[in-house]
Design a protein around this motif. Structure first.
Motif, PDB file in Angstrom:
ATOM      1  N   ILE A 102       0.832  -1.211   0.000  1.00 22.39           N
ATOM      2  CA  ILE A 102       0.000   0.000   0.000  1.00 22.39           C
ATOM      3  C   ILE A 102       0.862   1.256   0.000  1.00 22.39           C
ATOM      4  N   GLY A 103       2.050   1.176   0.541  1.00 24.02           N
ATOM      5  CA  GLY A 103       2.912   2.346   0.650  1.00 24.02           C
ATOM      6  C   GLY A 103       2.726   3.018   1.992  1.00 24.02           C
ATOM      7  N   ARG A 104       3.040   4.283   2.042  1.00 24.99           N
ATOM      8  CA  ARG A 104       2.913   5.040   3.297  1.00 24.99           C
ATOM      9  C   ARG A 104       1.610   5.828   3.309  1.00 24.99           C
ATOM     10  N   HIS A 105       0.568   5.195   2.856  1.00 20.85           N
ATOM     11  CA  HIS A 105      -0.783   5.762   2.854  1.00 20.85           C
ATOM     12  C   HIS A 105      -1.571   5.052   3.947  1.00 20.85           C
ATOM     13  N   PHE A 106      -2.023   5.799   4.933  1.00 22.37           N
ATOM     14  CA  PHE A 106      -2.686   5.199   6.088  1.00 22.37           C
ATOM     15  C   PHE A 106      -4.090   5.781   6.229  1.00 22.37           C
ATOM     16  N   PRO A 107      -5.096   5.105   5.665  1.00 24.59           N
ATOM     17  CA  PRO A 107      -6.472   5.597   5.729  1.00 24.59           C
ATOM     18  C   PRO A 107      -7.087   5.360   7.111  1.00 24.59           C
ATOM     19  N   ALA A 108      -8.350   5.739   7.252  1.00 23.94           N
ATOM     20  CA  ALA A 108      -9.092   5.396   8.464  1.00 23.94           C
ATOM     21  C   ALA A 108      -9.191   3.873   8.509  1.00 23.94           C
ATOM     22  N   MET A 109      -8.896   3.298   9.667  1.00 23.73           N
ATOM     23  CA  MET A 109      -8.900   1.839   9.784  1.00 23.73           C
ATOM     24  C   MET A 109      -9.503   1.389  11.100  1.00 23.73           C
ATOM     25  N   ALA A 110     -10.040   0.186  11.064  1.00 22.69           N
ATOM     26  CA  ALA A 110     -10.464  -0.502  12.275  1.00 22.69           C
ATOM     27  C   ALA A 110     -10.005  -1.943  12.148  1.00 22.69           C
ATOM     28  N   VAL A 111      -9.590  -2.529  13.258  1.00 21.04           N
ATOM     29  CA  VAL A 111      -9.224  -3.947  13.310  1.00 21.04           C
ATOM     30  C   VAL A 111     -10.109  -4.582  14.378  1.00 21.04           C
ATOM     31  N   VAL A 112     -10.811  -5.645  13.996  1.00 23.16           N
ATOM     32  CA  VAL A 112     -11.755  -6.308  14.887  1.00 23.16           C
ATOM     33  C   VAL A 112     -11.413  -7.787  14.959  1.00 23.16           C
ATOM     34  N   GLU A 113     -11.309  -8.316  16.179  1.00 24.39           N
ATOM     35  CA  GLU A 113     -11.120  -9.759  16.330  1.00 24.39           C
ATOM     36  C   GLU A 113     -12.487 -10.430  16.290  1.00 24.39           C
TER      37      GLU A 113
END
Length: 135
Positions: A102-113
């Motif tokens: 993806i590169g150094r592009h950091f969008p809005a994110m969520a991580v869910v278990e």
């Protein structure tokens, strides 16, 4: 590279690390389904989280390319993982794979278990939203 979207960070907040608190975007929107780490023939080539993440991110870019969208157009990623401890113990490798694809592009994110995913062999599933800027 100049950002094509405006990253939102409220005044006085520490900056988000590895993701954005919010993004303002305008243009044509692309939504992916939940994509997993199998290849185009729906075969898992990796049994570990990092290997499946790599394929999942490649799958996201392949779907986005069908709409002429690129990694920098991604405004949101929702990750569903089956093992929080495997995720946390692999953060360095996850970061390297992410930046490589993806590169150094950091969008809005969520991580869910989650307890499981629909594909029994899947360790990760990711939904992506991208906004292609108006010409």
């Amino acid at each position: 590279m100049t950002s094509i979207h405006k990253f939102l960070n409220p005044e006085g907040w520490l900056p988000a690390k590895g993701y954005a608190n919010g993004i303002l975007a305008e243009g044509r929107t692309v939504y992916t389904g939940g994509l997993v780490g199998w290849n185009g023939q729906q075969v898992f080539e990796s049994t570990d989280l990092v290997g499946q993440l790599e394929q999942t991110l490649r799958n996201i870019l392949a779907v986005l390319s069908e709409a002429d969208a690129r990694a920098e157009h991604i405004v949101r990623l929702t990750w569903y993982i089956t093992d929080k401890q495997e995720y946390l113990s692999s953060l360095k490798e996850i970061g390297a794979v992410y930046r490589n694809i993806i590169g150094r592009h950091f969008p809005a994110m969520a991580v869910v278990e989650v307890s499981s995913l629909m594909e029994d062999a899947a360790k990760i599933e990711i939904e992506a939203t991208a906004v292609i800027p108006n010409e």
